[in-house]
Design an enzyme around this catalytic site. Structure first.
Site, PDB file in Angstrom:
ATOM      1  N   THR A 143      -1.020   8.045  -1.337  1.00 25.59           N
ATOM      2  CA  THR A 143      -2.680   7.561  -2.178  1.00 25.59           C
ATOM      3  C   THR A 143      -3.287   6.604  -0.970  1.00 25.59           C
ATOM      4  OG1 THR A 143      -1.083   6.011  -3.283  1.00 25.59           O
ATOM      5  CG2 THR A 143      -1.469   8.281  -4.246  1.00 25.59           C
ATOM      6  N   ASP A 165       1.753  -2.080  12.350  1.00 26.57           N
ATOM      7  CA  ASP A 165       1.438  -2.530  10.799  1.00 26.57           C
ATOM      8  C   ASP A 165       1.908  -3.809  10.746  1.00 26.57           C
ATOM      9  OD1 ASP A 165       3.389  -1.485   8.077  1.00 26.57           O
ATOM     10  OD2 ASP A 165       3.265  -3.319   8.605  1.00 26.57           O
ATOM     11  N   ASP A 191       5.504  -4.933   9.520  1.00 29.71           N
ATOM     12  CA  ASP A 191       6.234  -4.323  10.964  1.00 29.71           C
ATOM     13  C   ASP A 191       6.362  -5.344  11.992  1.00 29.71           C
ATOM     14  OD1 ASP A 191       7.015  -3.001   8.661  1.00 29.71           O
ATOM     15  OD2 ASP A 191       6.384  -1.062   9.758  1.00 29.71           O
ATOM     16  N   ARG A 250       1.223  -0.958   0.073  1.00 32.58           N
ATOM     17  CA  ARG A 250       0.153   0.064  -0.161  1.00 32.58           C
ATOM     18  C   ARG A 250       0.379   1.063  -0.049  1.00 32.58           C
ATOM     19  NH1 ARG A 250      -4.230   1.182   4.329  1.00 32.58           N
ATOM     20  NH2 ARG A 250      -2.096   1.927   6.112  1.00 32.58           N
TER      21      ARG A 250
HETATM   22  O1  LIG Z   1      -6.694  -2.384   2.676  1.00 36.07           O
HETATM   23  P1  LIG Z   1      -5.862  -1.858   2.509  1.00 36.07           P
HETATM   24  O2  LIG Z   1      -5.778  -0.638   3.183  1.00 36.07           O
HETATM   25  O3  LIG Z   1      -4.955  -2.232   1.133  1.00 36.07           O
HETATM   26  O4  LIG Z   1      -4.513  -2.090   3.859  1.00 36.07           O
HETATM   27  C1  LIG Z   1      -4.481  -2.653   4.007  1.00 36.07           C
HETATM   28  C2  LIG Z   1      -2.777  -4.174   3.440  1.00 36.07           C
HETATM   29  O5  LIG Z   1      -1.521  -3.252   4.285  1.00 36.07           O
HETATM   30  C3  LIG Z   1      -0.679  -4.281   4.470  1.00 36.07           C
HETATM   31  O6  LIG Z   1       0.643  -4.495   4.197  1.00 36.07           O
HETATM   32  P2  LIG Z   1       1.276  -3.046   3.616  1.00 36.07           P
HETATM   33  O7  LIG Z   1       1.007  -1.890   2.369  1.00 36.07           O
HETATM   34  O8  LIG Z   1       2.004  -2.240   4.635  1.00 36.07           O
HETATM   35  O9  LIG Z   1       2.419  -4.341   3.290  1.00 36.07           O
HETATM   36  P3  LIG Z   1       3.447  -5.838   3.829  1.00 36.07           P
HETATM   37  O10 LIG Z   1       2.510  -6.236   4.604  1.00 36.07           O
HETATM   38  O11 LIG Z   1       5.012  -5.505   2.960  1.00 36.07           O
HETATM   39  O12 LIG Z   1       3.725  -4.596   5.009  1.00 36.07           O
HETATM   40  C4  LIG Z   1      -1.915  -5.095   4.814  1.00 36.07           C
HETATM   41  O13 LIG Z   1      -0.858  -6.037   5.215  1.00 36.07           O
HETATM   42  C5  LIG Z   1      -2.221  -5.387   3.643  1.00 36.07           C
HETATM   43  O14 LIG Z   1      -1.823  -6.456   2.517  1.00 36.07           O
HETATM   44  O1  LIG Z   2      -3.784  -1.347  10.096  1.00 36.01           O
HETATM   45  C1  LIG Z   2      -3.351  -1.541   9.462  1.00 36.01           C
HETATM   46  C2  LIG Z   2      -3.230  -1.180   7.876  1.00 36.01           C
HETATM   47  C3  LIG Z   2      -3.148  -1.356   7.175  1.00 36.01           C
HETATM   48  N1  LIG Z   2      -1.920  -2.244   6.999  1.00 36.01           N
HETATM   49  C4  LIG Z   2      -1.627  -2.610   8.636  1.00 36.01           C
HETATM   50  O2  LIG Z   2      -0.040  -3.537   8.308  1.00 36.01           O
HETATM   51  N2  LIG Z   2      -1.864  -2.464   9.696  1.00 36.01           N
HETATM   52 MG   LIG Z   3       2.833  -3.065   5.731  1.00 36.86          MG
END
Ligand SMILES: O=P(O)(O)OC[C@H]1O[C@H](OP(=O)(O)OP(=O)(O)O)[C@H](O)[C@@H]1O
Ligand SMILES: O=c1cc[nH]c(=O)[nH]1
Ligand SMILES: [Mg+2]
Length: 211
Positions: A107, A202, A205, A103
């Protein structure tokens, strides 16, 4: 879209420890694994089976076996990878595909950086794994990838969902296909950074560290 919110005291307990900001990564990873196994039990309730004749030490009888083609499990990288072992523990014969979606934190749009899926998902039961359903953009993009490949039986397994994101998925998918979302809890809302509140922060993370 069908929504199933797990109602189980063990899930609620483990989720509370997961939310706690003082829970370190090794425990966080262990809890995600345990929670997914519990959610997988619900998520696989409609997994396709067929009768199979078996011989016990006493007699022959009719059992069941998972139907071919096998289901496919797709973790959405990065955070969804933390759910893979918990899911395949219950579905050891499933194939595994991968989707990398991140994400954009300005944006809030999901950007694809990896895609390793079979070209043809016709007649495959698809299980998408992602701990967080926030705005819903990531899950809608992932569902679109598998629908484009012919899937029409899709279950998303998530730990937390925001009501706003669930509505986005419902609006995007409607009733054109059978999509089920299995989730440990639906939280209150999103904050101005589109994080789930109260949430757990997150997920990527907390599983793997800040990169
Ligand atoms: O419903 P949304 O608003 O699209 O957000 C959810 C997404 O955000 C997080 O991933 P992230 O983009 O942080 O990637 P990561 O798993 O690499 O940390 C999470 O694991 C989802 O994939
Ligand atoms: O709360 C949130 C939203 C998006 N992605 C995450 O990992 N946590
Ligand atoms: Mg993430």
């Amino acid at each position: 879209m069908r929504l199933h919110v797990t109602d189980h005291p063990l899930v609620a307990h483990k989720l509370s420890v997961l939310r706690d900001e003082s829970t370190p990564s090794p425990i966080f990873r262990l809890l995600v694994d345990e929670l997914v196994t519990l959610l997988a039990y619900e998520a696989t309730r409609d997994v396709r089976t067929e009768p199979k004749e078996i011989r016990t030490p006493v007699t022959t009888t009719t059992g069941v076996k998972l139907s071919d083609p096998s289901p496919i499990v797709i973790p959405i990288l990065r955070a969804g990878l933390g759910m893979l072992d918990g899911m395949t523990r219950l579905l050891p014969t499933a194939e595994v595909g991968f989707l990398g979606l991140q994400r954009d934190e300005e944006t809030f749009e999901a950007v694809t950086y990896a895609n390793r899926l079979p070209d043809d998902l016709t007649d495959r039961q698809v299980f998408l794994l992602d701990p967080m359903l926030a705005t819903g953009g990531t899950l809608v993009a992932a569902i679109d990838y598998v629908l484009e490949r012919g899937a029409h039986d899709v279950t998303a397994v998530c730990l937390l969902a925001a009501p706003e994101g669930l509505q986005v998925v419902q609006d995007a998918i409607g009733d054109r296909v059978d999509v089920q979302v299995v989730v440990a809890a639906v939280d209150e809302r999103l904050n101005d950074k589109k994080y789930i509140v109260p949430g757990l922060g997150d997920a990527g993370d907390r599983l793997y560290g800040v990169v």
